[in-house]
Scaffold this motif. Structure first.
Motif, short mmCIF file in Angstrom:
data_model
loop_
_atom_site.label_atom_id
_atom_site.label_comp_id
_atom_site.label_asym_id
_atom_site.label_seq_id
_atom_site.Cartn_x
_atom_site.Cartn_y
_atom_site.Cartn_z
N SER A 5 0.84 -0.97 0.00
CA SER A 5 0.12 -0.03 0.10
C SER A 5 0.74 1.33 -0.17
N ASP A 32 -4.54 3.71 -1.98
CA ASP A 32 -5.70 4.14 -1.20
C ASP A 32 -6.25 5.41 -1.40
N GLY A 139 -8.87 4.26 7.07
CA GLY A 139 -8.44 5.77 7.18
C GLY A 139 -6.90 6.06 7.26
N ASP A 172 -6.65 -6.48 4.24
CA ASP A 172 -5.95 -4.92 4.35
C ASP A 172 -5.99 -4.49 5.88
N SER A 195 2.71 -0.03 5.97
CA SER A 195 3.87 0.35 6.96
C SER A 195 4.67 -0.65 7.22
C1 DX5 Z 1 -6.15 1.68 5.62
C2 DX5 Z 1 -5.87 1.44 4.27
C3 DX5 Z 1 -4.44 0.43 4.26
C4 DX5 Z 1 -3.51 0.78 4.82
C5 DX5 Z 1 -2.85 -0.27 5.45
O1 DX5 Z 1 -7.29 2.52 5.54
O2 DX5 Z 1 -6.78 1.09 3.38
O3 DX5 Z 1 -4.08 0.10 2.69
O4 DX5 Z 1 -2.50 1.52 4.04
O5 DX5 Z 1 -1.67 0.05 6.19
P1 DX5 Z 1 -0.97 -1.02 7.12
O6 DX5 Z 1 -0.41 -2.01 6.44
O7 DX5 Z 1 0.06 -0.13 7.66
O8 DX5 Z 1 -2.18 -1.35 8.11
#
Ligand code: DX5
Ligand code: ZN
Length: 214
Positions: A5, A32, A139, A172, A195
């Motif tokens: 992401s 996103d 979010g 996700d 992340s």
């Molecule tokens: C959150 C997004 C995700 C996010 C996931 O609202 O839809 O795609 O980037 O991030 P991590 O992997 O850090 O939880």
């Protein structure tokens, strides 16, 4: 499959980041989109997607966390998204949107938030390409995995086996070496990770390890 992401990428070097994860074994790119209305955050739009599209041959998935995907999906499709994901929670004619996305030659993905009842997805299982199960409230990146969502993945996998449905299951939110084995065991095919990949100092090693950890 692993879909990094871009929410946790270096926004000042997005093209380079897309090239780097492509060279590191990613299977697709997760983009996103947030509108500050459906979720309490704002990210990027179709112009940014169009600008970074040329940095990879991998499929791009636009995860639309927006209140009106029916108004904006085409902009992301035209910008180069191959998969269009929109939420079950938005008040639209979902079947109509799936059909439009398919008519444009793209793949349709329905996304479900943690508090939403999984059985609401039942009527879409035969026609959608991907079901994306959110394992955090959408979010923001870097949140903690909500494990009660594993049951949803198991239910979807069970429906798929029973009825010979073809959809893929994507997950996700909060994916790392501890949670990846859990979602895979429950039946997930595609893991989104933000992340955990972009926060690591070796994208290739992190993606490889996410693929093979059990
Ligand atoms: C959150 C997004 C995700 C996010 C996931 O609202 O839809 O795609 O980037 O991030 P991590 O992997 O850090 O939880
Ligand atoms: Zn996402």
């Amino acid at each position: 499959m692993i879909s990094p992401s871009l929410l946790s990428a270096d926004f000042a070097n997005l093209g380079k980041e897309v090239s780097a994860i492509t060279d590191s074994g990613a299977d697709m790119i997760h983009f996103d989109v947030m509108d500050g209305h459906f979720v309490p955050n704002i990210t990027f739009g179709p112009m940014i997607l169009a600008a970074i599209r040329k940095y990879t041959h991998l499929p791009f998935e636009a995860h639309l966390m927006i209140s009106h995907p029916e108004k904006y999906w085409k902009h992301f499709s035209d910008a180069g998204a191959d998969i269009i994901g929109f939420h079950i929670e938005v008040d639209i004619d979902h079947n109509r949107l799936i059909k439009k996305i398919h008519d444009a030659g793209k793949k349709a993905c329905i996304v479900i938030n943690p508090p939403t009842e999984v059985k609401l997805l039942e009527k879409f299982l035969s026609c959608v390409d991907i079901i994306l199960v959110m394992t955090v409230n959408p979010g923001f990146g870097g949140q903690k995995f909500i494990s009660s969502n594993l049951k949803k993945i198991e239910w979807l996998d069970c429906q798929r086996k029973k009825n010979d449905f073809k959809f893929l299951i994507e997950v996700d939110g909060g994916i790392n070496y501890q949670t990846a084995p859990l979602v895979k065991k429950a039946g997930a095919d595609i893991l989104v990770a933000g992340s955990f990949i972009f926060g690591s100092n070796d994208y290739k090693k992190t993606i490889e390890n996410l693929k093979c950890c059990r």
